[in-house]
Motif scaffolding. Structure first.
Motif, PDB file in Angstrom:
ATOM      1  N   ARG A 104       7.531  -8.205  14.820  1.00 15.84           N
ATOM      2  CA  ARG A 104       8.083  -9.138  13.847  1.00 15.84           C
ATOM      3  C   ARG A 104       9.026  -8.405  12.881  1.00 15.84           C
ATOM      4  O   ARG A 104      10.119  -8.892  12.585  1.00 15.84           O
ATOM      5  CB  ARG A 104       6.941  -9.812  13.079  1.00 15.84           C
ATOM      6  N   ALA A 105       8.619  -7.240  12.427  1.00 18.16           N
ATOM      7  CA  ALA A 105       9.470  -6.454  11.525  1.00 18.16           C
ATOM      8  C   ALA A 105      10.716  -5.952  12.261  1.00 18.16           C
ATOM      9  O   ALA A 105      11.818  -5.959  11.712  1.00 18.16           O
ATOM     10  CB  ALA A 105       8.688  -5.279  10.946  1.00 18.16           C
ATOM     11  N   ARG A 106      10.539  -5.530  13.497  1.00 19.38           N
ATOM     12  CA  ARG A 106      11.691  -5.064  14.284  1.00 19.38           C
ATOM     13  C   ARG A 106      12.669  -6.210  14.552  1.00 19.38           C
ATOM     14  O   ARG A 106      13.883  -6.027  14.464  1.00 19.38           O
ATOM     15  CB  ARG A 106      11.220  -4.439  15.603  1.00 19.38           C
ATOM     16  N   ASP A 107      12.143  -7.383  14.861  1.00 17.33           N
ATOM     17  CA  ASP A 107      13.008  -8.550  15.049  1.00 17.33           C
ATOM     18  C   ASP A 107      13.760  -8.885  13.772  1.00 17.33           C
ATOM     19  O   ASP A 107      14.917  -9.294  13.819  1.00 17.33           O
ATOM     20  CB  ASP A 107      12.189  -9.755  15.507  1.00 17.33           C
ATOM     21  N   ARG A 108      13.101  -8.716  12.639  1.00 15.28           N
ATOM     22  CA  ARG A 108      13.787  -8.951  11.354  1.00 15.28           C
ATOM     23  C   ARG A 108      14.944  -7.973  11.182  1.00 15.28           C
ATOM     24  O   ARG A 108      16.022  -8.343  10.726  1.00 15.28           O
ATOM     25  CB  ARG A 108      12.798  -8.827  10.199  1.00 15.28           C
ATOM     26  N   MET A 109      14.736  -6.715  11.556  1.00 13.12           N
ATOM     27  CA  MET A 109      15.829  -5.734  11.470  1.00 13.12           C
ATOM     28  C   MET A 109      16.980  -6.139  12.383  1.00 13.12           C
ATOM     29  O   MET A 109      18.147  -5.988  12.016  1.00 13.12           O
ATOM     30  CB  MET A 109      15.331  -4.332  11.840  1.00 13.12           C
ATOM     31  N   ASP A 110      16.665  -6.646  13.577  1.00 14.90           N
ATOM     32  CA  ASP A 110      17.710  -7.081  14.505  1.00 14.90           C
ATOM     33  C   ASP A 110      18.496  -8.270  13.945  1.00 14.90           C
ATOM     34  O   ASP A 110      19.707  -8.347  14.113  1.00 14.90           O
ATOM     35  CB  ASP A 110      17.104  -7.471  15.861  1.00 14.90           C
ATOM     36  N   ARG A 111      17.804  -9.203  13.301  1.00 17.25           N
ATOM     37  CA  ARG A 111      18.454 -10.387  12.744  1.00 17.25           C
ATOM     38  C   ARG A 111      19.211 -10.109  11.459  1.00 17.25           C
ATOM     39  O   ARG A 111      20.300 -10.616  11.249  1.00 17.25           O
ATOM     40  CB  ARG A 111      17.394 -11.460  12.428  1.00 17.25           C
ATOM     41  N   GLU A 112      18.606  -9.326  10.568  1.00 13.41           N
ATOM     42  CA  GLU A 112      19.135  -9.134   9.218  1.00 13.41           C
ATOM     43  C   GLU A 112      19.709  -7.730   9.012  1.00 13.41           C
ATOM     44  O   GLU A 112      19.653  -7.199   7.906  1.00 13.41           O
ATOM     45  CB  GLU A 112      18.034  -9.419   8.195  1.00 13.41           C
ATOM     46  N   TYR A 113      20.269  -7.152  10.056  1.00 15.62           N
ATOM     47  CA  TYR A 113      20.768  -5.779   9.971  1.00 15.62           C
ATOM     48  C   TYR A 113      21.802  -5.585   8.866  1.00 15.62           C
ATOM     49  O   TYR A 113      21.926  -4.510   8.310  1.00 15.62           O
ATOM     50  CB  TYR A 113      21.340  -5.328  11.316  1.00 15.62           C
ATOM     51  N   ALA A 114      22.560  -6.624   8.536  1.00 18.63           N
ATOM     52  CA  ALA A 114      23.614  -6.500   7.532  1.00 18.63           C
ATOM     53  C   ALA A 114      23.084  -6.653   6.104  1.00 18.63           C
ATOM     54  O   ALA A 114      23.827  -6.430   5.145  1.00 18.63           O
ATOM     55  CB  ALA A 114      24.714  -7.534   7.784  1.00 18.63           C
ATOM     56  N   GLN A 115      21.814  -6.989   5.964  1.00 17.64           N
ATOM     57  CA  GLN A 115      21.203  -7.152   4.647  1.00 17.64           C
ATOM     58  C   GLN A 115      20.601  -5.819   4.196  1.00 17.64           C
ATOM     59  O   GLN A 115      20.237  -4.988   5.018  1.00 17.64           O
ATOM     60  CB  GLN A 115      20.101  -8.214   4.703  1.00 17.64           C
ATOM     61  N   PRO A 116      20.457  -5.639   2.890  1.00 19.93           N
ATOM     62  CA  PRO A 116      19.769  -4.420   2.426  1.00 19.93           C
ATOM     63  C   PRO A 116      18.278  -4.529   2.728  1.00 19.93           C
ATOM     64  O   PRO A 116      17.592  -5.393   2.185  1.00 19.93           O
ATOM     65  CB  PRO A 116      20.043  -4.400   0.919  1.00 19.93           C
ATOM     66  N   LEU A 117      17.808  -3.718   3.643  1.00 16.17           N
ATOM     67  CA  LEU A 117      16.397  -3.716   4.038  1.00 16.17           C
ATOM     68  C   LEU A 117      15.788  -2.365   3.687  1.00 16.17           C
ATOM     69  O   LEU A 117      16.404  -1.327   3.914  1.00 16.17           O
ATOM     70  CB  LEU A 117      16.262  -3.951   5.547  1.00 16.17           C
ATOM     71  N   ASP A 118      14.585  -2.394   3.153  1.00 13.71           N
ATOM     72  CA  ASP A 118      13.885  -1.145   2.883  1.00 13.71           C
ATOM     73  C   ASP A 118      12.513  -1.188   3.556  1.00 13.71           C
ATOM     74  O   ASP A 118      12.055  -2.232   4.016  1.00 13.71           O
ATOM     75  CB  ASP A 118      13.769  -0.873   1.387  1.00 13.71           C
ATOM     76  N   VAL A 119      11.883  -0.044   3.632  1.00 13.80           N
ATOM     77  CA  VAL A 119      10.603   0.066   4.330  1.00 13.80           C
ATOM     78  C   VAL A 119       9.555  -0.827   3.680  1.00 13.80           C
ATOM     79  O   VAL A 119       8.755  -1.455   4.379  1.00 13.80           O
ATOM     80  CB  VAL A 119      10.129   1.541   4.391  1.00 13.80           C
ATOM     81  N   ALA A 120       9.581  -0.945   2.359  1.00 12.95           N
ATOM     82  CA  ALA A 120       8.578  -1.763   1.675  1.00 12.95           C
ATOM     83  C   ALA A 120       8.672  -3.229   2.095  1.00 12.95           C
ATOM     84  O   ALA A 120       7.649  -3.868   2.380  1.00 12.95           O
ATOM     85  CB  ALA A 120       8.737  -1.631   0.167  1.00 12.95           C
ATOM     86  N   SER A 121       9.874  -3.781   2.169  1.00 10.37           N
ATOM     87  CA  SER A 121      10.007  -5.189   2.557  1.00 10.37           C
ATOM     88  C   SER A 121       9.692  -5.386   4.039  1.00 10.37           C
ATOM     89  O   SER A 121       9.116  -6.403   4.421  1.00 10.37           O
ATOM     90  CB  SER A 121      11.400  -5.718   2.226  1.00 10.37           C
ATOM     91  N   LEU A 122      10.058  -4.412   4.868  1.00  8.19           N
ATOM     92  CA  LEU A 122       9.737  -4.505   6.294  1.00  8.19           C
ATOM     93  C   LEU A 122       8.220  -4.384   6.512  1.00  8.19           C
ATOM     94  O   LEU A 122       7.654  -5.078   7.350  1.00  8.19           O
ATOM     95  CB  LEU A 122      10.476  -3.432   7.081  1.00  8.19           C
ATOM     96  N   ALA A 123       7.584  -3.519   5.734  1.00  4.02           N
ATOM     97  CA  ALA A 123       6.134  -3.367   5.824  1.00  4.02           C
ATOM     98  C   ALA A 123       5.451  -4.664   5.405  1.00  4.02           C
ATOM     99  O   ALA A 123       4.446  -5.070   6.009  1.00  4.02           O
ATOM    100  CB  ALA A 123       5.667  -2.216   4.937  1.00  4.02           C
ATOM    101  N   GLN A 124       6.007  -5.332   4.413  1.00  3.68           N
ATOM    102  CA  GLN A 124       5.455  -6.607   3.976  1.00  3.68           C
ATOM    103  C   GLN A 124       5.565  -7.646   5.102  1.00  3.68           C
ATOM    104  O   GLN A 124       4.647  -8.429   5.319  1.00  3.68           O
ATOM    105  CB  GLN A 124       6.200  -7.080   2.734  1.00  3.68           C
ATOM    106  N   THR A 125       6.669  -7.613   5.845  1.00  2.00           N
ATOM    107  CA  THR A 125       6.830  -8.512   6.993  1.00  2.00           C
ATOM    108  C   THR A 125       5.743  -8.257   8.033  1.00  2.00           C
ATOM    109  O   THR A 125       5.244  -9.190   8.659  1.00  2.00           O
ATOM    110  CB  THR A 125       8.224  -8.310   7.631  1.00  2.00           C
ATOM    111  N   ALA A 126       5.385  -6.983   8.218  1.00  2.00           N
ATOM    112  CA  ALA A 126       4.364  -6.606   9.197  1.00  2.00           C
ATOM    113  C   ALA A 126       2.947  -6.640   8.623  1.00  2.00           C
ATOM    114  O   ALA A 126       1.995  -6.280   9.323  1.00  2.00           O
ATOM    115  CB  ALA A 126       4.666  -5.211   9.741  1.00  2.00           C
TER     116      ALA A 126
END
Length: 186
Positions: free
Chosen positions: A13-35
């Motif tokens: 789910r977090a990896r898919d979010r990175m694929d979808r929102e690659y142009a957005q500012p993403l950090d490990v904390a928000s990705l960890a929250q997704t997972a």
């Protein structure tokens, strides 16, 4: 085992979010929250599951998208840098060169006719940036492992590594090379 599958689903789910929102500012904390994990646990488990850190995966996706935009040739390198979510042109250029093997400007200026008429999904596979992992010659065709008898005996190789070879990145494979490796795609 069910917990492992559940954890893999959350990582996906977090990896898919990175694929979808690659142009957005993403950090490990928000990705960890997704997972639904702590940042440290997410970082550790992502690396175990996918073989690279979340940041490395995100940057590879950004460079992959940048390659597609640069092939079109209608945007400047700076515009492409910001379009894929990078905030520093210098960092973008360094990472692009590290993964692709040539600068973004050189890549944009190069002739990409070999990919014309190729489906975008196949072009993405052919041009996917490949990270060269270390300088281990065992990873290279015809290479030997560091502990082999040939190495331990001190024998010289005719294909000995030159100074700086471990730091050089190989360029993206050409379409014809992929036709040999993955013939069912063409």
């Amino acid at each position: 085992m069910a917990a492992d599958l559940d954890e893999l689903r959350r990582l996906r789910r977090a990896r898919d979010r990175m694929d979808r929102e690659y142009a957005q500012p993403l950090d490990v904390a928000s990705l960890a929250q997704t997972a639904l994990m702590s940042p440290a646990h997410f970082h550790r488990r992502f690396r175990e599951a996918y073989g690279e850190t979340p940041y490395a995966y995100l940057m590879t996706r950004r460079i992959e998208r940048a390659q597609a935009l640069l092939r079109r040739g209608d945007q400047s390198v700076t515009d492409v840098c910001f379009a894929v979510g990078c905030t520093s042109l210098g960092s973008f250029s360094s990472r692009f060169t590290e993964l692709v093997g040539e600068s973004p400007s050189a890549y944009r200026a190069r002739n990409h006719d070999e990919l014309r008429g190729t489906a975008p999904c196949h072009a993405m596979v052919v041009t996917r940036p490949r990270r060269q992992r270390g300088g281990n010659s065992a990873e290279q065709p015809g290479g030997t492992e560091h502990g082999s008898a040939e190495r331990s005996s001190g024998a010289e190789h005719s294909t000995a590594e030159q100074p700086g070879d471990a730091n050089r990145r190989r360029a993206s494979p050409t379409l014809s090379a992929w036709r040999v490796v993955v013939p069912h795609l063409f």
